[in-house]
Design an enzyme around this catalytic site. Sequence first.
Site, mmCIF file in Angstrom:
data_model
loop_
_atom_site.group_PDB
_atom_site.id
_atom_site.type_symbol
_atom_site.label_atom_id
_atom_site.label_comp_id
_atom_site.label_asym_id
_atom_site.label_seq_id
_atom_site.Cartn_x
_atom_site.Cartn_y
_atom_site.Cartn_z
ATOM 1 N N ASP A 66 -9.816 -0.017 8.922
ATOM 2 C CA ASP A 66 -9.175 -0.554 7.724
ATOM 3 C C ASP A 66 -9.859 -1.830 7.253
ATOM 4 O OD1 ASP A 66 -7.093 0.627 6.321
ATOM 5 O OD2 ASP A 66 -5.590 0.129 7.847
ATOM 6 N N GLU B 256 -7.050 0.114 0.411
ATOM 7 C CA GLU B 256 -5.842 0.501 -0.323
ATOM 8 C C GLU B 256 -5.999 0.248 -1.815
ATOM 9 O OE1 GLU B 256 -2.425 -1.501 1.387
ATOM 10 O OE2 GLU B 256 -2.856 -0.726 3.395
ATOM 11 N N GLU C 39 0.789 7.650 1.431
ATOM 12 C CA GLU C 39 1.860 7.092 2.269
ATOM 13 C C GLU C 39 3.174 7.004 1.500
ATOM 14 O OE1 GLU C 39 0.750 3.716 4.594
ATOM 15 O OE2 GLU C 39 2.820 3.298 5.213
#
Length: 261
Positions: free
Chosen positions: A85, A116, A180
């Site tokens: 990440d 993200e 998600e």
Amino acid sequence: MSEKVTAPRLRSLKAKGEKIVCITAYDVFFGRIADEAGADVVLVGDSLGNVVLGYPTTVFVTLDEILHHVRAVRRGVSRALLVADMPLGSYGGSIAQAVETATALVKAGAEAVKLEGEYSEEIRAITKMGIPVMGHLGMTPQSVNNFGGFKVQGKGSSGEAILQSAKSIEQAGVFSIVLELIPKALSAQITNGVSIPTIGIGAGAECDGQVQVMHDLLGFSDETFRHSKRYMDGQSAVLESMRTYAREVRRGSFPSEENSF
Ligand code: KIV
């Protein structure tokens, strides 16, 4: 099962209709176990902050912290694709910053990075460097303060924006997308609308694969989540073992003759 997993191979799994398995790991031991269990992707997620470092959310995780854990997991994973990440603040400032972060993660041992949101320019620049990028849409935890909590995203007409973001980042070059906490009907629409694999967490069974935080699977947390299933009660098992050890030390039955030299 033994063939090395690569970013292009994940795309071929979608084409063949084979489900993709992703588990997070943060150290060499559990990286090795996840690899041995047959995970296709091992993710050093910034959930590191919640489950290992004790932060309330992922927003506190630094790049140095992720790098440290990527190096550890690298030593345990051989078959699975190792994804790291990019934490909050390590991209989004400039293209150069994003490229620098992705490069540092790959030099630490990651084979791909995840970020993200709809950062198409950054995704283009990182993939141009030869580094595969995984996207992450829906309830993106780094934006928890913007969302006002961990809430399902994309309900009703707001789902259209997530679908469009998925198409945009696919165009920009991501090799897969984590979805998600979104309604399962929306993830089915996204899964059918893109040619790259979708990997869901709280996004229903229609996704091309699933990702879970290891601590949730193994019951190493106080909280239970609707999007997770506990496959063991790790906390109770560990607590009981440690209590037994403490009892044995206190009453003098450990170490025994067998443990002595
Ligand atoms: O940080 C993480 O572990 C993640 C997964 C939950 C997708 O981003």
